[in-house]
Design a protein around this motif. Sequence first.
Motif, mmCIF file in Angstrom:
data_model
loop_
_atom_site.group_PDB
_atom_site.id
_atom_site.type_symbol
_atom_site.label_atom_id
_atom_site.label_comp_id
_atom_site.label_asym_id
_atom_site.label_seq_id
_atom_site.Cartn_x
_atom_site.Cartn_y
_atom_site.Cartn_z
ATOM 1 N N HIS A 24 -10.325 -4.190 20.454
ATOM 2 C CA HIS A 24 -9.021 -4.342 21.086
ATOM 3 C C HIS A 24 -7.885 -4.072 20.098
ATOM 4 O O HIS A 24 -6.899 -3.397 20.427
ATOM 5 N N ILE A 25 -8.009 -4.602 18.889
ATOM 6 C CA ILE A 25 -6.952 -4.416 17.886
ATOM 7 C C ILE A 25 -6.797 -2.937 17.549
ATOM 8 O O ILE A 25 -5.677 -2.406 17.483
ATOM 9 N N LEU A 26 -7.921 -2.251 17.339
ATOM 10 C CA LEU A 26 -7.856 -0.821 17.025
ATOM 11 C C LEU A 26 -7.254 -0.029 18.186
ATOM 12 O O LEU A 26 -6.461 0.891 17.974
ATOM 13 N N ILE A 36 -0.094 -1.441 10.762
ATOM 14 C CA ILE A 36 -1.184 -1.890 9.892
ATOM 15 C C ILE A 36 -1.030 -3.378 9.590
ATOM 16 O O ILE A 36 -2.003 -4.144 9.650
ATOM 17 N N LEU A 37 0.207 -3.795 9.261
ATOM 18 C CA LEU A 37 0.470 -5.204 8.957
ATOM 19 C C LEU A 37 0.083 -6.097 10.133
ATOM 20 O O LEU A 37 -0.628 -7.104 9.965
ATOM 21 N N ILE A 72 -7.323 3.590 5.441
ATOM 22 C CA ILE A 72 -8.604 2.957 5.114
ATOM 23 C C ILE A 72 -8.538 1.459 5.399
ATOM 24 O O ILE A 72 -9.564 0.808 5.611
ATOM 25 N N LEU A 73 -7.323 0.914 5.423
ATOM 26 C CA LEU A 73 -7.156 -0.514 5.688
ATOM 27 C C LEU A 73 -7.638 -0.896 7.087
ATOM 28 O O LEU A 73 -7.887 -2.069 7.366
ATOM 29 N N TYR A 74 -7.751 0.096 7.978
ATOM 30 C CA TYR A 74 -8.356 -0.172 9.292
ATOM 31 C C TYR A 74 -9.881 -0.211 9.198
ATOM 32 O O TYR A 74 -10.549 -0.569 10.171
ATOM 33 N N GLY A 75 -10.412 0.185 8.035
ATOM 34 C CA GLY A 75 -11.854 0.302 7.862
ATOM 35 C C GLY A 75 -12.651 -0.939 8.221
ATOM 36 O O GLY A 75 -13.642 -0.857 8.950
ATOM 37 N N TRP A 90 0.817 -1.216 0.000
ATOM 38 C CA TRP A 90 0.000 0.000 0.000
ATOM 39 C C TRP A 90 0.857 1.276 0.000
ATOM 40 O O TRP A 90 0.379 2.356 0.367
ATOM 41 N N GLU A 91 2.114 1.156 -0.421
ATOM 42 C CA GLU A 91 2.998 2.319 -0.321
ATOM 43 C C GLU A 91 2.583 3.481 -1.208
ATOM 44 O O GLU A 91 2.993 4.617 -0.989
ATOM 45 N N HIS A 92 1.747 3.211 -2.230
ATOM 46 C CA HIS A 92 1.316 4.289 -3.124
ATOM 47 C C HIS A 92 -0.023 4.897 -2.694
ATOM 48 O O HIS A 92 -0.524 5.814 -3.351
ATOM 49 N N LEU A 93 -0.593 4.411 -1.599
ATOM 50 C CA LEU A 93 -1.886 4.923 -1.149
ATOM 51 C C LEU A 93 -1.762 6.231 -0.378
ATOM 52 O O LEU A 93 -2.739 6.945 -0.201
#
Length: 627
Positions: free
Chosen positions: A46-48, A97-98, A19-22, A10-13
């Motif tokens: 919990h993860i968030l 994120i990973l 949004i990956l947490y969406g 996702w380096e170009h996002l």
Amino acid sequence: MVAPLSAWPWEHLGIFKYILYGPLAAKAWYSWMYEDNILKDLWCIHILLICTLRGLIHQLWSSYNNMFFLTRNRWIKQQGVDFKQIDDEWDWDNFIILQAMLASMASLIFPSLNTLPLWNLKGFIASLLLHVTISEPLYYWAHRFFHKPYLFNHYHSLHHSSPVPHPFTAGHATPLEHLVLCTVIGIPITGSILMGYGSTAMIYGHVLVFDFFRCLGHSNAEVVPHEVFNKLPLLRYFIYTPTYHSLHHTEMETNFCLFMPLFDALGSTLNTKSLELHKKITSNSGKNGRVPDFVFLAHVVDIMSAMHTPFALRSFASTPFCMRMFLLPFWPLTFIIMLVMWGWSKTFLFSFYNLRGRLHQTWVVPRFGFQYFLPFATKGINKHIEEAILRADRLGVKVISLAALNKNEALNGGGTLFVNKHPELKVRVVHGNTLTAAVILNEFSKDVKEVFLTGATSKLGRATALYLCRKRVRVLMLTSSTERFQKILKETPVDCQNYLVQVTKYQAAQNCKTWIVGKWITPWEQSWAPSGTHFHQFVVPPILPIRRDCTYGDLAAMRLPPDVEGLGSCEYTMERGVVHACHAGGVVHQLEGWSHHEVGAIDVDRIDLVWEAALKHGLKPVSSVNN
């Protein structure tokens, strides 16, 4: 060809990567709103929350590292983090994120994670034992393996590309390396759960403590006193220090451990200089570090711009300041910090850079812009400026330059107050306005025959008018004070006096297309300028650019030479590597080794001299660079 797992998908996002947490947020929201059993998807929350806390830990460590007024005597590497390193480490949080993705997958595979007890002491003990016996040696050997030529060149060299250790450097690595770290951090957690000792508190504690020690090791400020190891010698094998880890970045075949130097000792990779260097740095922490050659004494403009500091958000400070919506929630906290600063009332080190082997620092007076216009605050402000000048004199600083309001004529006569009060000063006090005038005057095209000048009797207005009339340029000087105008007129050569014209209304400039704004003007006052007018300005804050049929110049500024090192923050609204002309004026004063104070009225005869000296030393006017 790019090696597998050497770049982030996702380096170009850009900022849209969040949004990956969406899906996690959406799932948690859906369970909260529409499902009877919220505990079913409790781990999404919990993860968030863990991700937020991990980011906060890194940010707090970053803030501490960039509080130069606290850490300057404990620096390991005596250089600043520059713009290139900041840009390279911009996406330092990719690993969070990973690991959030991997954790969400684990919660789906093992639904029992939602039913873990809140607390189990045995889980903490089990995770600690598994970390020491499995994770530590696993990381040690994996790390050594990453220093083999192929893996280092394709993966690990990215982490070592950061010249100055910083907490964000801990996250600056390739996906493959972070997958290995996921294994290292996950073994104790998974093992404790499989043993039946897992708990929510254990997972939170293990992850956050892991990040805390990673940030500690990548700090450029030593925080562990050497006396601890003198009293508890064995402790040196069970806890590493920032100094210890920094040696791995300079002598890469040593100090491979995760947190425990014990495994370097067992693997014969322990750097023998670790303890000696650590003791040297911490022993000198009570002494003054390297003395700067030049100090720029700045001040905060307002509460919002106070957040444009490296110890607040490093990435935000590395770009020109502008109002951002995300700053609004932090306004109350910044206001409280402002009150603390007033109570503390101590000038602090804001930023620094090296120019041709000479250290330049920016100190900030703990006063905000609006305070300078309060009559009862004058005495207190001058006291702080005076204390900063005397401190610089004691340290052996060669030049101290006063920024904007710190040299206000009504406040201290452009620095004259301090020079007259302390005639024995060795440090040279400089307002830098000579170069400011030179920058403004060199913006004009050669065919300009008439200009309209507001703030005409100010320090810069006077110098501008005297210089231009000598060049046979007609100057319409807006001032209601005939006495001040006559005083300036008497300084003018007799054959040039007819080029200075006193005017009292803006209507007098309705046919003049070159305006020099030295006093803030309203949109209505701007309306008298004819179409096509260019507004040069040396007024703080800058005037509002409301005329679409006119052009507006920036505040007088110069670009520092390309050989500047360690510069990682922008000066207010200026671009990267650009400083206000008065700041640049102080730099030139120091580089030239001039022995006079530059205070009070501007010496018009020195304007061209200072300009040529600035160009000689590699400083460039911003206008010529942009064109």
